[in-house]
Write a protein that holds these residues in place. Structure first.
Motif, PDB file in Angstrom:
ATOM      1  N   LEU A 190     -63.111  17.898  29.823  1.00 18.81           N
ATOM      2  CA  LEU A 190     -61.786  17.956  29.196  1.00 18.81           C
ATOM      3  C   LEU A 190     -61.290  19.391  29.174  1.00 18.81           C
ATOM      4  O   LEU A 190     -62.015  20.291  28.749  1.00 18.81           O
ATOM      5  CB  LEU A 190     -61.829  17.390  27.780  1.00 18.81           C
ATOM      6  N   TYR A 191     -60.052  19.579  29.620  1.00 15.20           N
ATOM      7  CA  TYR A 191     -59.500  20.929  29.744  1.00 15.20           C
ATOM      8  C   TYR A 191     -58.109  21.009  29.130  1.00 15.20           C
ATOM      9  O   TYR A 191     -57.276  20.124  29.327  1.00 15.20           O
ATOM     10  CB  TYR A 191     -59.404  21.301  31.232  1.00 15.20           C
ATOM     11  N   ASP A 192     -57.895  22.062  28.377  1.00 15.45           N
ATOM     12  CA  ASP A 192     -56.526  22.462  28.037  1.00 15.45           C
ATOM     13  C   ASP A 192     -56.508  23.979  28.062  1.00 15.45           C
ATOM     14  O   ASP A 192     -57.508  24.622  27.737  1.00 15.45           O
ATOM     15  CB  ASP A 192     -56.082  21.907  26.675  1.00 15.45           C
ATOM     16  N   ILE A 193     -55.414  24.546  28.475  1.00 15.41           N
ATOM     17  CA  ILE A 193     -55.364  25.981  28.759  1.00 15.41           C
ATOM     18  C   ILE A 193     -55.652  26.858  27.541  1.00 15.41           C
ATOM     19  O   ILE A 193     -56.261  27.917  27.658  1.00 15.41           O
ATOM     20  CB  ILE A 193     -54.028  26.364  29.448  1.00 15.41           C
ATOM     21  N   GLU A 194     -55.248  26.409  26.360  1.00 14.81           N
ATOM     22  CA  GLU A 194     -55.434  27.235  25.156  1.00 14.81           C
ATOM     23  C   GLU A 194     -56.796  27.042  24.494  1.00 14.81           C
ATOM     24  O   GLU A 194     -57.117  27.727  23.527  1.00 14.81           O
ATOM     25  CB  GLU A 194     -54.312  26.940  24.150  1.00 14.81           C
ATOM     26  N   GLY A 195     -57.567  26.092  24.968  1.00 11.39           N
ATOM     27  CA  GLY A 195     -58.900  25.864  24.403  1.00 11.39           C
ATOM     28  C   GLY A 195     -58.894  25.124  23.083  1.00 11.39           C
ATOM     29  O   GLY A 195     -59.847  25.224  22.299  1.00 11.39           O
TER      30      GLY A 195
END
Lengths: 264, 255
Positions: free
Chosen positions: A102-107
């Motif tokens: 799972l990835y999102d740019i802001e963590g």
């Protein structure tokens, strides 16, 4: 020299009937477009419902042998919706997916979920994944799933760190070694350096994007070489049937990796 | 083997001047289709990257050069021949069009990117000449990528940084994202426009296939089932329309 003359013709005012007809025609066109959009949405929702209910036979038996590793990109605005993320993981576990990233740019996902799952870390999974957590969702299904949480710092920043390490190693070897040799880094060297700085990991076979824009929002570039990419729409309106359909479509995909191969 | 498909990157540095040119009869006008299709000229993508896929399938569907699936050896030979043909095709395209690109009203600047060590000498020479001839043009920037791979580009950027370390121009600990991005071939060729706003891939394949891996972080991805030989103005306008209809909120973009 050419001159351009424009002739202005005074048009007579259209009659009320003509105005009415044109207005009606305009309204009909708008209505037709709206009905078409509504119809498409209805068909999509019905299909998703039928898949979820198991009424569409072709989607009942998913062959996930080729799906070794699934990546999910979530727009940061939507990553705050913990309930939806849990539901998504639950569905993936039920379907039988073994490895999820799972990835999102802001963590946001990393901050929200990883600490809670540290206690469940699996030694073997940790060797395979840099950030691995083996999670058993007892209420979702019986299948165990390895989860990796990534953020923007694992992407371009990670590659820059790996470059830093490669150049440092090269510099120290040249300083203490005999003579100056050319830097002959290879892709394997870069992959090793990425692993050393904690930004390595397997290449996803499939990447599902959740959010308004159709882009992978900086998912680690090194790992996207031959990944199939599918846009799933906003997370808030995600559907179980849509996920099953995406996985089914992936199972039917054929890749020849640039070679002259044909599916016979 | 590095990716052997021909990848074409079309890079718009600025919109053409649509006014009448002094001393000419014709205006450099936008295509009528652009005006008619409801596409807003002010929000067109500045850089469009294209993976022109589907040539083989197009030929196969028309009964042209259908390879025998069981003849693996022959298939490998055809593959080698195909690569040579593609190289020759790129070379011919550049050579035949370079004079037209050079003309002021066209103003097309050409760049060929990829691993030059894998190009035939004749292509290396043609590419150098075309780049030199068109380097002052600024209306449209055309980048042709051949023997190109996103991973290879990142590795060669690391090599370039290592050379700077070797020459004491740089300390390894100073290496960051922007430095690495600055060493990429696309940055050298396109500067601030090195990252595409829109990536189009034809033929129904939904992957990047090692193309512009670093640069496509915030690119809108547009996949179409149309095979490359059938991809015309209508399909391109559809891609632009799709690009404009999507929400794009990424704030400041990094290289």
């Amino acid at each position: 020299m050419k001159s351009v003359f424009s002739l202005c013709v005074q048009m007579s005012r259209p009659s009320i009937i003509l105005k009415f007809i044109l207005g009606l025609l305009w309204g009909i066109i708008h209505l037709a477009i709206s009905l078409f959009n509504l119809w498409s949405l209805l068909i999509y929702n019905i299909e998703c419902y039928l898949i979820s209910s198991g009424l569409l036979w072709k989607y009942r038996d998913l062959h996930l042998d080729r799906l070794k590793y699934l990546a999910i990109v979530v727009a940061s605005k939507e990553a705050k919706n913990n309930m939806k993320i849990r539901q998504l993981l639950c569905w993936l576990s039920t379907i039988g997916v073994k490895y999820v990233c799972l990835y999102d740019i802001e963590g946001i996902l990393k901050k929200s979920f990883e600490p809670a799952m540290n206690g469940l870390r699996d030694g073997k999974a940790g060797e395979y994944l840099d950030i691995g957590a083996s999670v058993n969702y007892s209420h979702c299904g019986h299948k165990e799933m390895v989860i990796e949480w990534l953020s923007g710092s694992d992407g371009k920043e990670g590659i820059a760190k790996a470059a830093n390490l490669l150049c440092s190693t090269y510099f120290s070897e040249n300083t203490h070694g005999n003579g100056k040799r050319e830097p002959t880094f290879t892709e394997a060297d870069m992959a090793s350096a990425l692993k050393a700085v904690g930004c390595g990991g397997p290449e996803p076979d499939l990447l599902l994007m959740y959010g308004p824009a159709r882009c992978h929002l900086g998912f680690p570039a090194w790992r996207l070489r031959y990944t199939e990419i599918m846009h799933m729409g906003p997370l808030k309106s995600m559907k179980y049937g849509a996920i099953v359909k995406a996985l089914y479509n992936f199972s039917k995909k054929y890749q020849n990796y640039g070679k002259l191969g044909f599916q016979l | 083997m590095l990716s052997n498909f021909l990848s074409r990157t079309i890079h718009r540095t600025r919109l053409p001047d649509y006014r009448l040119q002094a001393g000419t009869d014709a205006a450099v006008a936008p295509p009528d289709a652009l005006a008619q299709s409801g596409i807003r000229p002010e929000s067109l993508p500045r850089h469009v990257a294209v993976v022109p896929d589907g040539n083989r399938r197009w030929a196969q569907a028309r009964g042209l050069l259908t390879p025998d699936g069981h003849e693996v050896g022959r298939r490998a030979l055809e593959h080698t021949m195909e690569v040579d043909y593609l190289m020759g095709m790129i070379e011919r395209t550049i050579r035949e069009n370079v004079d037209e690109y050079e003309r002021r009203e066209n103003g097309i600047r050409v760049h060929v990117i990829g691993d030059p060590s894998r190009w035939p000498e004749s292509l290396q020479k043609t590419a150098r000449e075309a780049e030199e001839k068109t380097r002052n043009n600024s209306k449209l920037h055309l980048m042709l990528a051949t023997c190109y791979s996103g991973r290879w580009e990142l590795v060669q950027a690391c090599r370039a940084l290592a050379h700077k370390v070797q020459g004491n121009l740089l300390r390894p600990e100073d290496i960051d994202e922007s430095m690495l991005a600055g060493e990429l071939q696309t940055s050298a060729a396109a500067g601030e426009f090195s990252c595409p706003d829109l990536v189009i891939r034809t033929s129904g394949e939904q992957r990047l296939s090692n193309f512009l891996l670093w640069q496509s972080a915030y690119s809108e991805l547009y996949f179409t089932d149309t095979l490359w030989p059938d991809f015309g103005e209508a399909e391109y306008l559809q891609a632009l329309s799709s690009f404009q209809s999507r929400e794009r909120r990424f704030g400041q973009r990094t290289a």
